[in-house]
Design a protein around this motif. Structure first.
Motif, PDB file in Angstrom:
ATOM      1  N   HIS A 239       0.818  -1.219   0.000  1.00 42.44           N
ATOM      2  CA  HIS A 239       0.000   0.000   0.000  1.00 42.44           C
ATOM      3  C   HIS A 239       0.855   1.273   0.000  1.00 42.44           C
ATOM      4  O   HIS A 239       0.571   2.223   0.728  1.00 42.44           O
ATOM      5  N   TRP A 240       1.889   1.299  -0.797  1.00 41.55           N
ATOM      6  CA  TRP A 240       2.734   2.494  -0.889  1.00 41.55           C
ATOM      7  C   TRP A 240       2.030   3.563  -1.714  1.00 41.55           C
ATOM      8  O   TRP A 240       1.606   3.322  -2.837  1.00 41.55           O
ATOM      9  N   ASP A 241       1.900   4.763  -1.148  1.00 38.33           N
ATOM     10  CA  ASP A 241       1.279   5.888  -1.850  1.00 38.33           C
ATOM     11  C   ASP A 241       2.140   7.126  -1.622  1.00 38.33           C
ATOM     12  O   ASP A 241       1.995   7.834  -0.626  1.00 38.33           O
ATOM     13  N   ALA A 242       3.044   7.388  -2.551  1.00 45.42           N
ATOM     14  CA  ALA A 242       3.965   8.510  -2.403  1.00 45.42           C
ATOM     15  C   ALA A 242       3.268   9.863  -2.504  1.00 45.42           C
ATOM     16  O   ALA A 242       3.805  10.875  -2.048  1.00 45.42           O
ATOM     17  N   GLU A 243       2.060   9.895  -3.077  1.00 41.15           N
ATOM     18  CA  GLU A 243       1.341  11.156  -3.228  1.00 41.15           C
ATOM     19  C   GLU A 243       0.608  11.573  -1.949  1.00 41.15           C
ATOM     20  O   GLU A 243       0.082  12.676  -1.866  1.00 41.15           O
ATOM     21  N   ASP A 244       0.569  10.707  -0.948  1.00 40.56           N
ATOM     22  CA  ASP A 244      -0.033  11.038   0.341  1.00 40.56           C
ATOM     23  C   ASP A 244       0.951  11.936   1.091  1.00 40.56           C
ATOM     24  O   ASP A 244       1.924  11.467   1.692  1.00 40.56           O
ATOM     25  N   VAL A 245       0.704  13.241   1.063  1.00 42.31           N
ATOM     26  CA  VAL A 245       1.655  14.218   1.591  1.00 42.31           C
ATOM     27  C   VAL A 245       1.900  14.012   3.082  1.00 42.31           C
ATOM     28  O   VAL A 245       3.047  14.058   3.561  1.00 42.31           O
ATOM     29  N   ALA A 246       0.842  13.784   3.847  1.00 40.24           N
ATOM     30  CA  ALA A 246       0.990  13.612   5.297  1.00 40.24           C
ATOM     31  C   ALA A 246       1.839  12.394   5.625  1.00 40.24           C
ATOM     32  O   ALA A 246       2.746  12.449   6.464  1.00 40.24           O
ATOM     33  N   ALA A 247       1.560  11.275   4.955  1.00 45.06           N
ATOM     34  CA  ALA A 247       2.326  10.052   5.187  1.00 45.06           C
ATOM     35  C   ALA A 247       3.774  10.208   4.717  1.00 45.06           C
ATOM     36  O   ALA A 247       4.701   9.668   5.315  1.00 45.06           O
ATOM     37  N   TRP A 248       3.953  10.955   3.633  1.00 40.86           N
ATOM     38  CA  TRP A 248       5.297  11.205   3.116  1.00 40.86           C
ATOM     39  C   TRP A 248       6.140  11.939   4.159  1.00 40.86           C
ATOM     40  O   TRP A 248       7.271  11.564   4.437  1.00 40.86           O
ATOM     41  N   GLU A 249       5.567  12.987   4.744  1.00 39.51           N
ATOM     42  CA  GLU A 249       6.285  13.769   5.746  1.00 39.51           C
ATOM     43  C   GLU A 249       6.454  12.994   7.047  1.00 39.51           C
ATOM     44  O   GLU A 249       7.379  13.254   7.819  1.00 39.51           O
TER      45      GLU A 249
ATOM     46  N   PHE B 266       8.793   5.010  -6.010  1.00 37.82           N
ATOM     47  CA  PHE B 266       8.970   5.439  -4.627  1.00 37.82           C
ATOM     48  C   PHE B 266       8.667   6.922  -4.410  1.00 37.82           C
ATOM     49  O   PHE B 266       8.338   7.323  -3.288  1.00 37.82           O
ATOM     50  N   TYR B 267       8.783   7.749  -5.453  1.00 35.27           N
ATOM     51  CA  TYR B 267       8.715   9.201  -5.259  1.00 35.27           C
ATOM     52  C   TYR B 267       7.440   9.810  -5.840  1.00 35.27           C
ATOM     53  O   TYR B 267       6.914   9.332  -6.849  1.00 35.27           O
ATOM     54  N   PRO B 268       6.947  10.895  -5.210  1.00 33.39           N
ATOM     55  CA  PRO B 268       5.742  11.575  -5.708  1.00 33.39           C
ATOM     56  C   PRO B 268       6.036  12.362  -6.975  1.00 33.39           C
ATOM     57  O   PRO B 268       7.202  12.689  -7.264  1.00 33.39           O
ATOM     58  N   GLN B 269       4.998  12.685  -7.698  1.00 35.68           N
ATOM     59  CA  GLN B 269       5.132  13.370  -8.973  1.00 35.68           C
ATOM     60  C   GLN B 269       5.927  14.672  -8.856  1.00 35.68           C
ATOM     61  O   GLN B 269       6.750  14.998  -9.705  1.00 35.68           O
ATOM     62  N   ARG B 270       5.713  15.417  -7.791  1.00 34.43           N
ATOM     63  CA  ARG B 270       6.347  16.732  -7.646  1.00 34.43           C
ATOM     64  C   ARG B 270       7.863  16.633  -7.446  1.00 34.43           C
ATOM     65  O   ARG B 270       8.583  17.629  -7.583  1.00 34.43           O
ATOM     66  N   LEU B 271       8.365  15.424  -7.098  1.00 33.24           N
ATOM     67  CA  LEU B 271       9.791  15.246  -6.834  1.00 33.24           C
ATOM     68  C   LEU B 271      10.465  14.273  -7.792  1.00 33.24           C
ATOM     69  O   LEU B 271      11.638  13.953  -7.631  1.00 33.24           O
ATOM     70  N   LYS B 272       9.730  13.795  -8.780  1.00 30.27           N
ATOM     71  CA  LYS B 272      10.284  12.767  -9.671  1.00 30.27           C
ATOM     72  C   LYS B 272      11.473  13.282 -10.478  1.00 30.27           C
ATOM     73  O   LYS B 272      12.436  12.551 -10.725  1.00 30.27           O
ATOM     74  N   GLY B 273      11.417  14.535 -10.919  1.00 31.47           N
ATOM     75  CA  GLY B 273      12.522  15.082 -11.702  1.00 31.47           C
ATOM     76  C   GLY B 273      13.826  15.032 -10.931  1.00 31.47           C
ATOM     77  O   GLY B 273      14.858  14.591 -11.444  1.00 31.47           O
ATOM     78  N   TRP B 274      13.769  15.478  -9.669  1.00 33.96           N
ATOM     79  CA  TRP B 274      14.970  15.456  -8.834  1.00 33.96           C
ATOM     80  C   TRP B 274      15.396  14.024  -8.525  1.00 33.96           C
ATOM     81  O   TRP B 274      16.576  13.682  -8.637  1.00 33.96           O
TER      82      TRP B 274
END
Length: 486
Positions: free
Chosen positions: A12-22, A152-160
């Motif tokens: 159940h990995w969801d990199a776009e879940d901002v709260a869980a990411w932080e 593993f990474y959310p869309q907003r950070l994929k480039g980096w």
């Protein structure tokens, strides 16, 4: 965000879940990224090992002329390009951690073969081609590593993230070239086997590190059916074409730069041993700077859009290629002998090409998830289903464009081989490369920046424009959530 089991499986990995990411997700992603970079780094080193080995193989001893050496170093590139297709789906099938362990251990095969044959001048050219081909397994590592980190990474950070992963892997090229220089300068041309021995140890470290610190994402999917879905999107072919211009340039020049320098130094009066040392002392600089530039290309693409950065990069590559053509032409006018000033110009032009190809590579890689994220918004289904489709198709496409891009590296070495064989100069090949960058710039503008008459998200360059707008919104949301958490 996830459930972590003892066997390193994450559900159940969801990199776009901002709260869980932080709350801890970013630490898990970072840990996997670090070891993914290390594994890909060693893979790139093994993939490019024959660009170093040929410097230990003087023509009077091994009987292989410059044209033959260009074809020899092209062999691993060709094999690695084709292996990137199955490697793309391997992480989803077997798990990112599991496949990283296996693919690392597989690198022992080309290292052991090279260790055995590299100091045997009586070996046939065909045998050397077969041994070099086995080094292609190192090129496949890129596709599996990039697909895994993309998940593993959310869309907003994929480039980096993708830029860092690829850039750290690319540094494997200059590192092994630096090691080759160290061995040449201190031990001499009879000790190429030392390089193989060192990497045998590093492969072991890679496998153990992946086993201890990496994870498998059980909800990751990137089978061949997703690759077929990705190839139904017209922009996918344009991305693959642009990848030839960026990654193809990087890997092609990485494998060829040392030989070009060695030929130039010999033409200037150096002995074979002197030419090898002088070439090795410079050859690593271009791949090093190009590797370091790649994450910054991805990071800038996160901010202003991959298509804009890509277009700028190809304009700059045209200028750098023109510098190389000028320097090569001056050497041709002097019977192939490059003066000190001409060698400086030639080297500066090449290093600029390396930096720009790495920078642009990060930008083109960013276009991939942007396109599929935007495309997913037009599909039926829940936001979670749309995000899953975007992640899986973009992950599958990374392997395809990586394979096509690597074939560009083969093309560069074959073009140089033909140019040297027919004209005893590389100028004709450099002119072809410059013309190709012009074509890449036109494709970038026509497919991703030119405003079509249709405003449909499903067709035309609005795909990327809309995708970049969505990424900026996501970044803004993430920043707000982070501030609220504080």
């Amino acid at each position: 965000m996830s459930t972590l089991k003892r066997n390193h499986d994450i559900e159940h990995w969801d990199a776009e879940d901002v709260a869980a990411w932080e709350a801890g997700g970013k630490d898990v992603a970072k840990r996997n990224l670090i070891w993914s970079v290390f594994a890909e780094h060693i893979g790139f080193s093994v993939w490019s090992i024959w660009s170093v080995m040929v410097l230990f193989m003087p023509q009077d001893k091994f009987g292989i002329d410059p044209a033959g050496k260009f074809f020899l170093v092209a062999m691993p590139t060709l094999v690695g390009a084709f292996l990137r297709i199955p490697y793309t789906v391997a992480t989803a099938r077997f798990g990112g951690r599991n496949w990283t362990i296996f693919s690392a251990i597989l690198l022992l095969v080309p290292l052991l073969l090279t260790l055995y044959f590299v100091n045997q001048p009586g070996t046939s050219y065909t045998t050397f081609l077969v041994v070099a081909a086995f080094a292609g397994v190192g090129g496949g590592n890129f596709a599996s590593s990039m697909t895994n980190i993309n998940a593993f990474y959310p869309q907003r950070l994929k480039g980096w993230a993708l830029g860092m992963n690829a850039g750290g892997g690319n540094i494997g090229v200059p590192v092994i070239q630096l090691l080759g220089l160290l061995v040449l300068a201190t031990l001499g041309g009879e000790y190429a086997s030392v390089i193989c021995a060192i990497y045998l140890v590093l492969v072991g470290v890679t496998a153990v590190g992946a086993a201890l610190y990496m994870d498998n994402l059980t909800n990751q999917k990137a089978d061949l059916s997703y690759m077929v879905k990705a190839l139904r999107v017209p922009q996918s072919y344009a991305i693959a074409f642009l990848y030839i211009g960026t990654f193809g340039s990087f890997i092609g020049y990485s494998f060829a730069f040392g030989q070009i320098l060695q030929i130039s130094f010999k033409a200037g009066g150096d002995t074979a041993a002197q030419a090898a040392v002088h070439a090795a002392s410079i050859a690593f600089i271009g791949p090093l700077f190009g590797s370091l530039a790649r994450p910054y290309g991805g990071k800038l693409a996160d901010r202003i859009g991959g298509s804009r950065v890509t277009l700028f990069t190809f304009f700059a590559m045209m200028a750098a290629a023109l510098v190389v053509v000028f320097a090569s032409t001056q050497a041709d006018a002097n019977n192939g002998v490059a003066s000190g000033a001409v060698m400086t110009i030639l080297t500066a032009g090449f290093i600029a090409l390396f930096i720009l190809s790495g920078f642009g590579n990060g930008a083109v890689t960013k276009i991939i998830p942007s396109v599929f994220d935007a495309k997913s918004k037009s599909l039926r289904g829940t936001p979670a289903e749309q995000a899953s489709w975007s992640q899986n198709t973009s992950g599958a496409l990374i392997g395809f464009v990586g394979a096509i891009g690597a074939l560009g590296g083969v093309g560069i070495n074959l073009a140089l081989r033909t140019s040297y064989a027919t004209t005893n100069s590389a100028t004709a090949a450099f002119v072809i490369f410059m013309g190709f960058y012009v074509l890449c710039a036109l494709v970038t503008w026509a497919v991703f920046l030119r405003r079509p008459r249709s405003t449909s998200l499903v067709s035309g360059s609005d795909v990327v424009v809309e995708a970049e707008h969505l990424v900026l919104e996501a970044e803004s949301t993430a920043s707000s959530a982070k501030s609220s958490a504080r």
